[in-house]
Design a protein around this motif. Structure first.
Motif, PDB file in Angstrom:
ATOM      1  N   MET A   1      48.461  77.642  18.428  1.00 45.31           N
ATOM      2  CA  MET A   1      49.453  76.636  18.930  1.00 45.31           C
ATOM      3  C   MET A   1      49.487  76.923  20.436  1.00 45.31           C
ATOM      4  SD  MET A   1      50.617  74.346  16.902  1.00 45.31           S
ATOM      5  CE  MET A   1      52.270  74.266  16.359  1.00 45.31           C
ATOM      6  N   ALA A   2      49.328  76.180  21.488  1.00 42.17           N
ATOM      7  CA  ALA A   2      49.851  76.211  22.637  1.00 42.17           C
ATOM      8  C   ALA A   2      51.254  76.287  22.614  1.00 42.17           C
ATOM      9  CB  ALA A   2      49.446  74.739  23.406  1.00 42.17           C
ATOM     10  N   ARG A   3      51.836  76.743  23.935  1.00 42.86           N
ATOM     11  CA  ARG A   3      53.257  76.950  24.085  1.00 42.86           C
ATOM     12  C   ARG A   3      53.972  75.493  23.743  1.00 42.86           C
ATOM     13  NH1 ARG A   3      57.666  79.606  22.985  1.00 42.86           N
ATOM     14  NH2 ARG A   3      59.377  79.045  24.528  1.00 42.86           N
ATOM     15  N   ARG A   4      53.541  74.386  24.186  1.00 44.70           N
ATOM     16  CA  ARG A   4      54.225  73.324  23.937  1.00 44.70           C
ATOM     17  C   ARG A   4      54.385  73.093  22.369  1.00 44.70           C
ATOM     18  NH1 ARG A   4      50.645  70.167  26.331  1.00 44.70           N
ATOM     19  NH2 ARG A   4      51.600  70.548  28.487  1.00 44.70           N
ATOM     20  N   GLY A   5      52.935  73.136  21.857  1.00 44.81           N
ATOM     21  CA  GLY A   5      52.644  73.368  20.422  1.00 44.81           C
ATOM     22  C   GLY A   5      53.842  74.150  19.676  1.00 44.81           C
ATOM     23  N   GLN A   6      53.867  75.178  19.940  1.00 49.02           N
ATOM     24  CA  GLN A   6      55.147  76.096  19.400  1.00 49.02           C
ATOM     25  C   GLN A   6      56.410  75.344  19.506  1.00 49.02           C
ATOM     26  OE1 GLN A   6      54.998  80.275  20.949  1.00 49.02           O
ATOM     27  NE2 GLN A   6      52.761  79.687  21.521  1.00 49.02           N
ATOM     28  N   LEU A   7      56.801  74.892  20.625  1.00 47.60           N
ATOM     29  CA  LEU A   7      58.139  74.205  20.443  1.00 47.60           C
ATOM     30  C   LEU A   7      58.100  73.008  19.554  1.00 47.60           C
ATOM     31  CD1 LEU A   7      58.811  74.624  24.561  1.00 47.60           C
ATOM     32  CD2 LEU A   7      59.708  75.907  22.574  1.00 47.60           C
ATOM     33  N   ALA A   8      57.130  72.212  19.844  1.00 47.74           N
ATOM     34  CA  ALA A   8      56.995  71.156  18.731  1.00 47.74           C
ATOM     35  C   ALA A   8      57.171  71.514  17.386  1.00 47.74           C
ATOM     36  CB  ALA A   8      55.619  70.326  19.126  1.00 47.74           C
ATOM     37  N   ALA A   9      56.495  72.613  17.029  1.00 52.60           N
ATOM     38  CA  ALA A   9      56.497  73.135  15.529  1.00 52.60           C
ATOM     39  C   ALA A   9      57.996  73.367  15.349  1.00 52.60           C
ATOM     40  CB  ALA A   9      55.825  74.475  15.513  1.00 52.60           C
ATOM     41  N   LEU A  10      58.905  74.046  16.289  1.00 44.98           N
ATOM     42  CA  LEU A  10      60.064  74.311  16.108  1.00 44.98           C
ATOM     43  C   LEU A  10      61.059  73.228  15.969  1.00 44.98           C
ATOM     44  CD1 LEU A  10      60.772  77.367  18.394  1.00 44.98           C
ATOM     45  CD2 LEU A  10      60.562  77.489  15.968  1.00 44.98           C
ATOM     46  N   ALA A  11      60.822  72.107  16.890  1.00 44.58           N
ATOM     47  CA  ALA A  11      61.472  70.900  16.839  1.00 44.58           C
ATOM     48  C   ALA A  11      61.350  70.208  15.536  1.00 44.58           C
ATOM     49  CB  ALA A  11      61.183  70.107  17.929  1.00 44.58           C
ATOM     50  N   ALA A  12      60.207  70.256  15.037  1.00 47.34           N
ATOM     51  CA  ALA A  12      59.793  69.474  13.706  1.00 47.34           C
ATOM     52  C   ALA A  12      60.456  70.156  12.434  1.00 47.34           C
ATOM     53  CB  ALA A  12      58.338  69.428  13.361  1.00 47.34           C
ATOM     54  N   LEU A  13      60.298  71.532  12.452  1.00 47.52           N
ATOM     55  CA  LEU A  13      61.237  72.498  11.305  1.00 47.52           C
ATOM     56  C   LEU A  13      62.509  72.318  11.765  1.00 47.52           C
ATOM     57  CD1 LEU A  13      58.848  75.587  11.869  1.00 47.52           C
ATOM     58  CD2 LEU A  13      59.106  74.000  10.064  1.00 47.52           C
ATOM     59  N   ARG A  14      63.202  72.116  12.738  1.00 45.32           N
ATOM     60  CA  ARG A  14      64.456  71.836  12.859  1.00 45.32           C
ATOM     61  C   ARG A  14      65.032  70.499  12.334  1.00 45.32           C
ATOM     62  NH1 ARG A  14      68.779  70.375  16.364  1.00 45.32           N
ATOM     63  NH2 ARG A  14      70.620  72.094  16.447  1.00 45.32           N
ATOM     64  N   ALA A  15      64.346  69.594  12.585  1.00 44.11           N
ATOM     65  CA  ALA A  15      64.633  68.096  12.321  1.00 44.11           C
ATOM     66  C   ALA A  15      64.544  68.072  10.716  1.00 44.11           C
ATOM     67  CB  ALA A  15      63.902  67.116  12.791  1.00 44.11           C
ATOM     68  N   HIS A  16      63.666  68.830  10.223  1.00 40.35           N
ATOM     69  CA  HIS A  16      63.314  68.674   8.622  1.00 40.35           C
ATOM     70  C   HIS A  16      64.455  69.710   8.007  1.00 40.35           C
ATOM     71  CE1 HIS A  16      61.170  68.211   5.049  1.00 40.35           C
ATOM     72  NE2 HIS A  16      60.902  69.281   4.821  1.00 40.35           N
ATOM     73  N   ALA A  17      64.798  70.753   8.580  1.00 35.87           N
ATOM     74  CA  ALA A  17      65.761  71.690   7.927  1.00 35.87           C
ATOM     75  C   ALA A  17      67.237  70.854   7.969  1.00 35.87           C
ATOM     76  CB  ALA A  17      66.064  73.074   8.673  1.00 35.87           C
ATOM     77  N   LEU A  18      67.498  70.217   9.099  1.00 29.53           N
ATOM     78  CA  LEU A  18      68.911  69.646   9.108  1.00 29.53           C
ATOM     79  C   LEU A  18      68.983  68.253   8.733  1.00 29.53           C
ATOM     80  CD1 LEU A  18      69.734  70.828  13.070  1.00 29.53           C
ATOM     81  CD2 LEU A  18      70.397  71.673  10.648  1.00 29.53           C
ATOM     82  N   ARG A  19      67.895  67.672   8.095  1.00 33.92           N
ATOM     83  CA  ARG A  19      68.172  66.355   7.554  1.00 33.92           C
ATOM     84  C   ARG A  19      69.143  66.239   6.301  1.00 33.92           C
ATOM     85  NH1 ARG A  19      64.671  69.148   4.524  1.00 33.92           N
ATOM     86  NH2 ARG A  19      63.989  68.949   2.393  1.00 33.92           N
ATOM     87  N   PRO A  20      69.863  65.147   6.235  1.00 29.50           N
ATOM     88  CA  PRO A  20      70.776  64.867   5.273  1.00 29.50           C
ATOM     89  C   PRO A  20      70.113  65.061   3.635  1.00 29.50           C
ATOM     90  CG  PRO A  20      70.085  62.653   6.219  1.00 29.50           C
ATOM     91  CD  PRO A  20      69.582  63.819   7.010  1.00 29.50           C
TER      92      PRO A  20
END
Length: 393
Positions: free
Chosen positions: A367-386
């Protein structure tokens, strides 16, 4: 002034109207769950009368509602007592009885929305159908705040008031916010998912995903949308896998471009994404763990994102093996193997590569640095879903 004790009210009702006392006792026990009567809100009363009573309590529902109303009236809770004998309550109870559960539930939901005390979804939080203790506490607090504002005769912006109650530090929470409490609860539930291998992999992310991820630029996709907006794209693009995958993502997965004559033109939604880097980032990162896929595929992609989130260099074979180990321990049957995870992992890597978020070839994936942040954003949205009921829309 606190509300009268339930036991004292029941004793008074037994003296004055003994024929209502048993039904009143049954109804108030269901309503309060043993908590003091002063903790009851309008939302509690409405949900009991319009949902719990007709679906979970036996007996003559209209009589039970009237008996509860009389008890609440004796306790000085005239507004809640009026709900018990209101035309709305009578209509909903008769709808359940005459037309069935689906019709009754629909009538209940419409009536509840009309009260104005139901906290709406807001950008920061979509309410779950299945709430944990913290989320339930937040929901009750927001509803009570809405009820008080309505009683005060204020012109209530429900979304603004709900956002304020969720995001402002609360003294009763030791300076914490309800939103932070709900997010913490959801992250903890996500970490404690199925399987010890996945749990060990997810554990460090419970802290890492608490804070929102700063949106990043997506040059490849932004350039594609800019070209589609200015002069359109040829239907036949250069035959590189990355270019074809990026076009597929923009057209089929995002709906940002569509055929128009002999070219691909930007859609209104595409223009919205082009004008807002934040919206583009949010839409793309959510695609990495799209909700529409089979749950197994989501689990495989989720495991791959966690493994790649730190920029660790992995061979495609090693990535597949590690993903298979993680999802294989989550209870999938038959036992998961490399062939099962190959397709979702390969598609995720192709998606990341086309977006410029990862470097990949036959030998390595990183992963590029931008990709690492994208992975975290995707995981966060998934974890916080209702949380929703199975098969709920």
């Amino acid at each position: 002034m606190s509300a009268p004790d339930v036991t004292a009210l029941l004793a008074e009702l037994e003296r004055s109207e003994p024929d209502l006392a048993d039904e009143a006792r049954t109804a108030v026990e269901w309503l309060t769950g043993g908590e003091p009567l002063e903790t009851v809100t309008q939302l509690d009363v409405c949900e009991f009368l319009w949902y719990t009573l007709p679906l979970k309590v036996g007996g003559d529902h209209e009589r039970l509602a009237r008996s509860l109303g009389r008890l609440l009236e004796l306790g000085g809770l005239e507004r809640y007592a009026a709900l018990c004998v209101s035309p709305t309550t009578t209509q909903i109870l008769r709808t359940y009885a005459q037309e069935g559960e689906d019709a009754g539930t629909s009538a209940y939901q419409q009536a509840l929305e009309a009260t104005g005390v139901l906290p709406p979804d807001v950008p920061e939080l979509q309410w779950s159908m299945i709430m944990g203790p913290e989320e339930l506490g937040a929901h009750i607090a927001c509803s009570a705040a809405l009820e008080l504002a309505i009683l005060a005769g204020e012109e209530v912006d429900r979304a603004a008031l709900t956002r304020r109650w969720l995001t402002q530090p609360r003294a009763e929470l030791g300076g914490d916010t309800w939103l932070n409490r709900v997010h913490g609860e959801r992250l903890n539930r996500w970490v404690l998912g199925r399987g010890p291998v996945r749990r060990e992999l997810a554990q460090p992310f419970e802290v890492r995903l608490h804070a929102p991820v700063t949106p990043q630029a997506l040059p490849a996709l932004h350039g594609l949308l800019s070209l589609a907006a200015s002069e359109g794209l040829p239907l036949r693009l250069a035959p590189s896998p990355e270019a074809l995958r990026l076009r597929e993502l923009a057209e089929r997965e995002l709906g940002a471009i569509s055929p128009e004559g002999a070219r691909l033109a930007i859609t209104p939604y595409g223009r919205h994404l082009l004008a807002s880097p934040e919206a583009l980032w949010d839409a793309v990162t959510r695609l990495l763990l799209a909700n529409g896929e089979h749950e197994f595929e989501v689990s495989a992609r989720e495991a791959a994102l966690m493994l790649l989130a730190d920029g660790t260099l992995m061979s495609p074979k090693e990535l597949r093996e590690r993903v298979a180990e993680v999802v294989g321990g989550e209870g999938w049957h038959p036992a998961t193997g490399l062939d099962d995870v190959a397709a979702p992992v390969a598609d995720l890597v192709a998606q990341l590569t086309a977006l410029g978020l990862a470097f990949s070839d036959e030998l390595a994936v990183r992963m590029a640095r931008r990709g690492q942040l994208a992975a975290l954003a995707a995981l966060r949205a998934h974890a916080l879903r209702p949380r929703k009921y199975v098969n709920a829309a």
